[in-house]
Design a protein around this motif. Sequence first.
Motif, mmCIF file in Angstrom:
data_model
loop_
_atom_site.group_PDB
_atom_site.id
_atom_site.type_symbol
_atom_site.label_atom_id
_atom_site.label_comp_id
_atom_site.label_asym_id
_atom_site.label_seq_id
_atom_site.Cartn_x
_atom_site.Cartn_y
_atom_site.Cartn_z
ATOM 1 N N THR A 184 0.817 -1.208 0.000
ATOM 2 C CA THR A 184 0.000 0.000 0.000
ATOM 3 C C THR A 184 0.851 1.258 0.000
ATOM 4 O O THR A 184 2.025 1.233 0.360
ATOM 5 N N VAL A 185 0.231 2.341 -0.418
ATOM 6 C CA VAL A 185 0.818 3.677 -0.318
ATOM 7 C C VAL A 185 -0.086 4.487 0.603
ATOM 8 O O VAL A 185 -1.303 4.564 0.381
ATOM 9 N N ASN A 186 0.484 5.067 1.638
ATOM 10 C CA ASN A 186 -0.303 5.818 2.614
ATOM 11 C C ASN A 186 -0.267 7.307 2.301
ATOM 12 O O ASN A 186 0.752 7.843 1.853
ATOM 13 N N SER A 187 -1.398 7.949 2.547
ATOM 14 C CA SER A 187 -1.495 9.381 2.287
ATOM 15 C C SER A 187 -2.592 9.964 3.184
ATOM 16 O O SER A 187 -3.206 9.252 3.971
ATOM 17 N N ARG A 210 10.070 -6.087 0.170
ATOM 18 C CA ARG A 210 10.093 -5.843 1.612
ATOM 19 C C ARG A 210 8.884 -4.988 1.980
ATOM 20 O O ARG A 210 8.457 -4.143 1.208
ATOM 21 N N PHE A 211 8.357 -5.184 3.179
ATOM 22 C CA PHE A 211 7.281 -4.346 3.670
ATOM 23 C C PHE A 211 7.105 -4.526 5.168
ATOM 24 O O PHE A 211 6.988 -5.627 5.662
ATOM 25 N N SER A 212 7.153 -3.426 5.892
ATOM 26 C CA SER A 212 6.810 -3.366 7.321
ATOM 27 C C SER A 212 7.473 -4.442 8.158
ATOM 28 O O SER A 212 6.823 -5.150 8.921
ATOM 29 N N GLY A 213 8.803 -4.614 8.042
ATOM 30 C CA GLY A 213 9.527 -5.563 8.883
ATOM 31 C C GLY A 213 9.481 -7.000 8.403
ATOM 32 O O GLY A 213 9.988 -7.894 9.082
ATOM 33 N N TRP A 214 8.895 -7.239 7.235
ATOM 34 C CA TRP A 214 8.798 -8.581 6.674
ATOM 35 C C TRP A 214 9.368 -8.598 5.266
ATOM 36 O O TRP A 214 9.455 -7.568 4.604
#
Length: 350
Positions: free
Chosen positions: A56-59, A315-319
């Motif tokens: 995801t992309v957060n905004s 990679r994403f959020s520590g995983w």
Amino acid sequence: MRHQSGKALFPFIIIVLVAISGYLYLPASQGKANGRAVSATPVQAHTVAKEERVITVNSIGSARANQAINVTSAQSDYIAQLYFDDGAVVKQGDKLVQLRDAEEKLDIKALKVTLKEEIRQLNRLKDLAKTQSAARSQLEAQSAKVDSLTAQLEATKTKLAEMTVYAPFDGLLGTRNVSIGSFVNNSTVITTLDDISIIKVDFQVPEKYLAQLQLGMQVSANSEAYPAQTFTGKVSHIDPRINEQTRSVRVTASFTNTEYRLRPGMLLHIALELARFEALVVPEKSIIPRQDKHYVFIVDKEGKAQQREVHLQTRFSGWVAIDKGLAEGQQVITEGTLKIRSGSKVEIKG
């Protein structure tokens, strides 16, 4: 004497260093030390499993209504009747305001009578024109007069229709700013009307994601007003221009809002779903980078650590998602990797 004793100690120091080095580099799982089995190194491990992951992309975005207008009158006059209250929900075509229209009704009645008489005169001249050439000029003048009255009648009918204000679409009314007897014109804001059955949210996405953006992508939104609820919508518009200052593109997402929980002006935390996939996932701390390659330690059936080269997908959020080098069900060591080498005896703790 001191010089000679130093020379004598030098070979002894070398032997001690070699012995220490051999001890450190000898796999903990091999041989025995002083007749005793070497103890297993305690480690922590994670079982490799195939999981669904979302990138995801957060905004942050600001909510606005699907349609929004200031309700005004096209005509100027005094208000005779009001048919709505503050915050009312209305349907398209519902009557909102009635201005005084007695004068327009009388004008229409008078014009109809006059037009009827002028049409009668026109028909008489048409009959005369068949036999008298002199009557043709009168016929043309009378025809023009009838046309002018007809246009005047239609204009008065339009004015009469505009003396009543209707809701142009379904929506939620705002505060009533006028009362019966108030004089209004086309600049007087009677109230506001917002169609919030659909809420649109504008937010910015970095330019580097432009190639991945598509209409219909899923978007999640959270509001501080409803911390336990997640609203789901879809991308409905992608701006064709890139903002030169922020190097980002404006994206609009639309959310169905049948319960009217979302309101225009709300600040929403947005998560745009770029991709959804299934992959073998391991904790990022289990990855051992060496130059341009990556490794992990797995625990084999004999309880020994075995080093494996793996290929990182993303990679994403520590995983980390792995697409080569691991199999589902294997155990990768997440803590204690600095104390072991390939072939070391290990014991999983925790």
